[in-house]
Design a protein around this motif. Structure first.
Motif, PDB file in Angstrom:
ATOM      1  N   ALA A 113       0.730  -1.111  -0.127  1.00 18.45           N
ATOM      2  CA  ALA A 113       0.657  -0.080   0.016  1.00 18.45           C
ATOM      3  C   ALA A 113       0.886   1.454  -0.426  1.00 18.45           C
ATOM      4  N   THR A 114       0.795   1.768  -0.627  1.00 24.17           N
ATOM      5  CA  THR A 114       1.815   3.196  -0.944  1.00 24.17           C
ATOM      6  C   THR A 114       0.800   4.513  -1.504  1.00 24.17           C
ATOM      7  N   PHE A 115       1.110   5.775  -0.354  1.00 21.83           N
ATOM      8  CA  PHE A 115       0.389   6.651  -0.968  1.00 21.83           C
ATOM      9  C   PHE A 115       1.314   7.901  -1.003  1.00 21.83           C
ATOM     10  N   GLN A 116       1.038   8.774  -1.253  1.00 22.40           N
ATOM     11  CA  GLN A 116       1.604  10.245  -1.428  1.00 22.40           C
ATOM     12  C   GLN A 116       0.804  11.295  -0.615  1.00 22.40           C
ATOM     13  N   ILE A 117       1.902  12.366  -0.146  1.00 22.42           N
ATOM     14  CA  ILE A 117       1.882  13.490   0.375  1.00 22.42           C
ATOM     15  C   ILE A 117       1.695  14.576  -0.135  1.00 22.42           C
ATOM     16  N   ILE A 118       1.176  15.011  -0.464  1.00 29.68           N
ATOM     17  CA  ILE A 118       1.045  16.314  -1.542  1.00 29.68           C
ATOM     18  C   ILE A 118       0.743  17.991  -0.929  1.00 29.68           C
ATOM     19  N   VAL A 119       1.096  18.527  -1.622  1.00 28.06           N
ATOM     20  CA  VAL A 119       1.141  19.868  -0.414  1.00 28.06           C
ATOM     21  C   VAL A 119       1.716  20.978  -1.588  1.00 28.06           C
ATOM     22  N   ASP A 120       0.037  21.794  -2.324  1.00 35.65           N
ATOM     23  CA  ASP A 120      -0.035  22.694  -3.093  1.00 35.65           C
ATOM     24  C   ASP A 120       0.354  22.097  -4.542  1.00 35.65           C
ATOM     25  N   GLY A 121       0.052  20.517  -4.767  1.00 35.46           N
ATOM     26  CA  GLY A 121       0.001  19.934  -5.779  1.00 35.46           C
ATOM     27  C   GLY A 121       1.298  19.535  -6.067  1.00 35.46           C
ATOM     28  N   GLU A 122       2.784  19.713  -5.457  1.00 37.98           N
ATOM     29  CA  GLU A 122       3.377  18.977  -5.371  1.00 37.98           C
ATOM     30  C   GLU A 122       3.719  18.049  -4.001  1.00 37.98           C
ATOM     31  N   VAL A 123       4.341  16.701  -4.719  1.00 36.26           N
ATOM     32  CA  VAL A 123       4.625  15.418  -3.662  1.00 36.26           C
ATOM     33  C   VAL A 123       5.554  15.934  -3.045  1.00 36.26           C
ATOM     34  N   ALA A 124       5.068  15.903  -1.938  1.00 42.64           N
ATOM     35  CA  ALA A 124       6.380  16.610  -0.712  1.00 42.64           C
ATOM     36  C   ALA A 124       6.947  15.429  -0.236  1.00 42.64           C
ATOM     37  N   ASP A 125       6.718  13.598  -0.351  1.00 45.06           N
ATOM     38  CA  ASP A 125       6.479  12.311   0.257  1.00 45.06           C
ATOM     39  C   ASP A 125       5.939  11.277  -0.281  1.00 45.06           C
ATOM     40  N   THR A 126       6.578  10.250  -0.489  1.00 44.89           N
ATOM     41  CA  THR A 126       5.371   8.873  -0.669  1.00 44.89           C
ATOM     42  C   THR A 126       6.310   7.979  -0.079  1.00 44.89           C
ATOM     43  N   VAL A 127       4.810   7.116   0.999  1.00 42.22           N
ATOM     44  CA  VAL A 127       5.628   6.364   1.540  1.00 42.22           C
ATOM     45  C   VAL A 127       4.833   5.137   1.596  1.00 42.22           C
ATOM     46  N   THR A 128       5.736   3.896   1.352  1.00 42.72           N
ATOM     47  CA  THR A 128       5.157   3.140   1.287  1.00 42.72           C
ATOM     48  C   THR A 128       5.389   1.798   2.557  1.00 42.72           C
TER      49      THR A 128
END
Length: 142
Positions: free
Chosen positions: A85-100
């Motif tokens: 299961a992988t998700f991204q944290i996106i701040v103001d349209g920019e990927v800040a991190d990807t977490v698996t």
């Protein structure tokens, strides 16, 4: 649907402070065979209710309070999910991190420091992993 006894799941158009980015929000609670994390009555958000999806929240940083803000949450993998299961944290349209998330049946703590200026910011949690099969990362304690 949630049955009022602390078990089950339900799909919603939004919950206080959070809106879906594609379709809807799924909340799972209690002794659910897909998301039971050992906490009776605990509710978690799933990021892929029917396909990969996400949730977002808009926050306002007041003038003079800009700086580093910490986003913290817990994440877990569904008990019946064979893929990561992988998700991204996106701040103001920019990927800040990807977490698996690779661990099933227990939550993992996560935090990220975000430099935010005065003004309005959108923070999104978006499912990107798995097979786009309705089995997404479980999110708790944001």
């Amino acid at each position: 649907t949630l049955d009022g006894n602390g078990t089950g799941w339900g799909v919603f158009s939004g919950i206080t402070g959070w809106q879906p980015t594609v379709t809807e929000l799924e909340i799972q609670e209690g002794d659910n065979p897909n998301s039971d994390l050992g906490s009776t009555g605990n509710a978690v958000l799933e990021l892929a209710p029917s396909r990969n999806d996400g949730v977002e929240q808009t926050i306002t940083v007041a003038e003079g309070t800009e700086g580093i803000y910490r986003l913290s949450l817990q994440h877990a993998k569904r008990l019946d999910d064979a893929s990561d299961a992988t998700f991204q944290i996106i701040v103001d349209g920019e990927v800040a991190d990807t977490v698996t998330t690779t661990v099933r049946g227990t939550t993992q703590d996560y935090s990220l420091d975000l430099p935010l200026t005065a003004g309005t910011h959108t923070i999104e949690l978006r499912e990107v992993g798995g097979g786009n099969d309705g089995k997404g990362t479980l999110i708790d304690t944001v």
